[in-house]
Scaffold this motif. Sequence first.
Motif, PDB file in Angstrom:
ATOM      1  N   SER A 111       0.532  -1.602  -0.687  1.00 11.98           N
ATOM      2  CA  SER A 111       0.189  -0.282  -0.071  1.00 11.98           C
ATOM      3  C   SER A 111       0.881   0.881  -0.230  1.00 11.98           C
ATOM      4  O   SER A 111       0.478   2.349  -0.475  1.00 11.98           O
ATOM      5  N   TRP A 112       2.217   1.211   0.861  1.00 12.01           N
ATOM      6  CA  TRP A 112       2.918   2.599   0.119  1.00 12.01           C
ATOM      7  C   TRP A 112       2.293   3.256   1.195  1.00 12.01           C
ATOM      8  O   TRP A 112       2.267   4.235   0.621  1.00 12.01           O
ATOM      9  N   SER A 113       1.184   3.401   2.084  1.00 16.20           N
ATOM     10  CA  SER A 113       1.219   4.086   3.105  1.00 16.20           C
ATOM     11  C   SER A 113       1.004   4.575   4.809  1.00 16.20           C
ATOM     12  O   SER A 113       0.559   3.267   4.826  1.00 16.20           O
ATOM     13  N   LEU A 114       1.280   4.661   5.120  1.00 14.72           N
ATOM     14  CA  LEU A 114       0.632   4.946   6.867  1.00 14.72           C
ATOM     15  C   LEU A 114      -0.313   5.455   6.988  1.00 14.72           C
ATOM     16  O   LEU A 114       0.203   5.806   8.370  1.00 14.72           O
ATOM     17  N   SER A 115      -0.964   6.420   7.044  1.00 10.92           N
ATOM     18  CA  SER A 115      -2.476   7.184   7.035  1.00 10.92           C
ATOM     19  C   SER A 115      -2.729   5.753   8.231  1.00 10.92           C
ATOM     20  O   SER A 115      -2.805   4.125   8.052  1.00 10.92           O
ATOM     21  N   LEU A 116      -3.700   6.127   8.873  1.00 11.76           N
ATOM     22  CA  LEU A 116      -4.382   6.198   9.823  1.00 11.76           C
ATOM     23  C   LEU A 116      -5.431   4.936   9.311  1.00 11.76           C
ATOM     24  O   LEU A 116      -5.635   3.852   9.691  1.00 11.76           O
ATOM     25  N   GLY A 117      -5.987   5.248   8.360  1.00 11.16           N
ATOM     26  CA  GLY A 117      -7.124   4.215   7.445  1.00 11.16           C
ATOM     27  C   GLY A 117      -6.252   3.091   6.782  1.00 11.16           C
ATOM     28  O   GLY A 117      -7.179   1.883   7.015  1.00 11.16           O
ATOM     29  N   ASP A 118      -4.833   3.187   6.457  1.00  8.28           N
ATOM     30  CA  ASP A 118      -4.457   1.780   5.776  1.00  8.28           C
ATOM     31  C   ASP A 118      -4.205   1.221   6.840  1.00  8.28           C
ATOM     32  O   ASP A 118      -3.784   0.233   6.844  1.00  8.28           O
ATOM     33  N   LEU A 119      -3.304   1.691   7.664  1.00  3.98           N
ATOM     34  CA  LEU A 119      -2.801   1.356   9.067  1.00  3.98           C
ATOM     35  C   LEU A 119      -4.032   0.053   9.896  1.00  3.98           C
ATOM     36  O   LEU A 119      -3.790  -1.141   9.752  1.00  3.98           O
ATOM     37  N   ILE A 120      -4.724   0.007   9.860  1.00  8.00           N
ATOM     38  CA  ILE A 120      -6.184  -0.420  10.442  1.00  8.00           C
ATOM     39  C   ILE A 120      -6.730  -1.034   9.507  1.00  8.00           C
ATOM     40  O   ILE A 120      -6.757  -2.191   9.616  1.00  8.00           O
ATOM     41  N   ALA A 121      -6.289  -0.473   8.229  1.00  7.93           N
ATOM     42  CA  ALA A 121      -7.145  -2.009   7.334  1.00  7.93           C
ATOM     43  C   ALA A 121      -6.158  -3.445   7.301  1.00  7.93           C
ATOM     44  O   ALA A 121      -6.223  -4.368   7.017  1.00  7.93           O
ATOM     45  N   GLY A 122      -4.916  -2.388   7.195  1.00  4.44           N
ATOM     46  CA  GLY A 122      -3.891  -3.684   7.224  1.00  4.44           C
ATOM     47  C   GLY A 122      -3.641  -4.444   8.555  1.00  4.44           C
ATOM     48  O   GLY A 122      -3.762  -5.787   8.125  1.00  4.44           O
ATOM     49  N   VAL A 123      -3.931  -4.666   9.511  1.00  4.95           N
ATOM     50  CA  VAL A 123      -3.883  -4.987  10.676  1.00  4.95           C
ATOM     51  C   VAL A 123      -5.608  -5.475  10.632  1.00  4.95           C
ATOM     52  O   VAL A 123      -5.154  -6.869  10.759  1.00  4.95           O
ATOM     53  N   LEU A 124      -6.316  -5.365  10.083  1.00  4.46           N
ATOM     54  CA  LEU A 124      -7.606  -6.031  10.187  1.00  4.46           C
ATOM     55  C   LEU A 124      -7.434  -7.392   9.228  1.00  4.46           C
ATOM     56  O   LEU A 124      -7.575  -8.734   8.709  1.00  4.46           O
ATOM     57  N   LEU A 125      -6.988  -6.750   7.661  1.00  2.00           N
ATOM     58  CA  LEU A 125      -6.717  -7.952   6.910  1.00  2.00           C
ATOM     59  C   LEU A 125      -5.214  -9.247   7.556  1.00  2.00           C
ATOM     60  O   LEU A 125      -5.361  -9.493   7.156  1.00  2.00           O
ATOM     61  N   ALA A 126      -4.569  -8.285   8.352  1.00  2.32           N
ATOM     62  CA  ALA A 126      -3.106  -9.428   8.749  1.00  2.32           C
ATOM     63  C   ALA A 126      -4.142 -10.183   9.574  1.00  2.32           C
ATOM     64  O   ALA A 126      -3.609 -11.454  10.087  1.00  2.32           O
ATOM     65  N   LEU A 127      -4.653  -9.432   9.889  1.00  2.54           N
ATOM     66  CA  LEU A 127      -5.601 -10.136  11.537  1.00  2.54           C
ATOM     67  C   LEU A 127      -6.452 -11.724  10.756  1.00  2.54           C
ATOM     68  O   LEU A 127      -6.149 -13.037  11.184  1.00  2.54           O
ATOM     69  N   THR A 128      -7.042 -10.884   9.958  1.00  2.00           N
ATOM     70  CA  THR A 128      -7.838 -12.120   9.412  1.00  2.00           C
ATOM     71  C   THR A 128      -7.276 -13.254   8.298  1.00  2.00           C
ATOM     72  O   THR A 128      -7.780 -14.436   7.975  1.00  2.00           O
ATOM     73  N   VAL A 129      -5.780 -13.020   7.642  1.00  2.00           N
ATOM     74  CA  VAL A 129      -5.191 -14.028   7.051  1.00  2.00           C
ATOM     75  C   VAL A 129      -4.404 -14.861   8.005  1.00  2.00           C
ATOM     76  O   VAL A 129      -4.791 -16.173   7.600  1.00  2.00           O
ATOM     77  N   SER A 130      -3.995 -14.051   9.303  1.00  2.00           N
ATOM     78  CA  SER A 130      -3.281 -14.401  10.415  1.00  2.00           C
ATOM     79  C   SER A 130      -4.235 -16.185  10.966  1.00  2.00           C
ATOM     80  O   SER A 130      -4.012 -16.791  11.262  1.00  2.00           O
ATOM     81  N   TRP A 131      -5.520 -15.390  10.706  1.00  2.00           N
ATOM     82  CA  TRP A 131      -6.829 -16.190  11.686  1.00  2.00           C
ATOM     83  C   TRP A 131      -6.710 -17.925  10.988  1.00  2.00           C
ATOM     84  O   TRP A 131      -6.959 -18.234  10.844  1.00  2.00           O
TER      85      TRP A 131
END
Length: 165
Positions: A20-40
Amino acid sequence: MIKTRIILFILAWLVYLLLSWSLSLGDLIAGVLLALTVSWLTHDLFIQDPHIFKDLKRYLWFIYYIPLFIWECIKANVDSAYRIVHPALPIRPGIVKVKTTLKSDIGLVFLANTLTLKPGTMTVDIDKENGFLYVHWVEVGSEDMRQATDMVIGKFERILKRIFE
């Protein structure tokens, strides 16, 4: 089990951030949610031995693998473009059987995808039990299994073995 999920979460989140090459709050949160889903959902598919990620050498080999893969893709793209521009150029397509020493599922998947992502080659089948890959090759350079193995997977297999096994 939890370690595996944590490691996969961190890796998935880092990949998301790099893509995503972005550190905006929205991208950080989306990344966390996506990574949680993938890891789970997929922890048991990707990392069977989480201890392999503790070795720094594996990361260095992966960093070496990336430019090598990109260079081999560029060469394969140029070769494919040349064959398209010069349709009279003879080609010898075929499926070759190559022998691999990789045993881990993720190592085999990386090798198969590496070959498939290069223009002119495509992994058709994997025989994990006997250690064979069947690869469609647009220009069969050799019908001898040892030579074909060295030509098709030689460079990548040695590196992937150091990363995943």
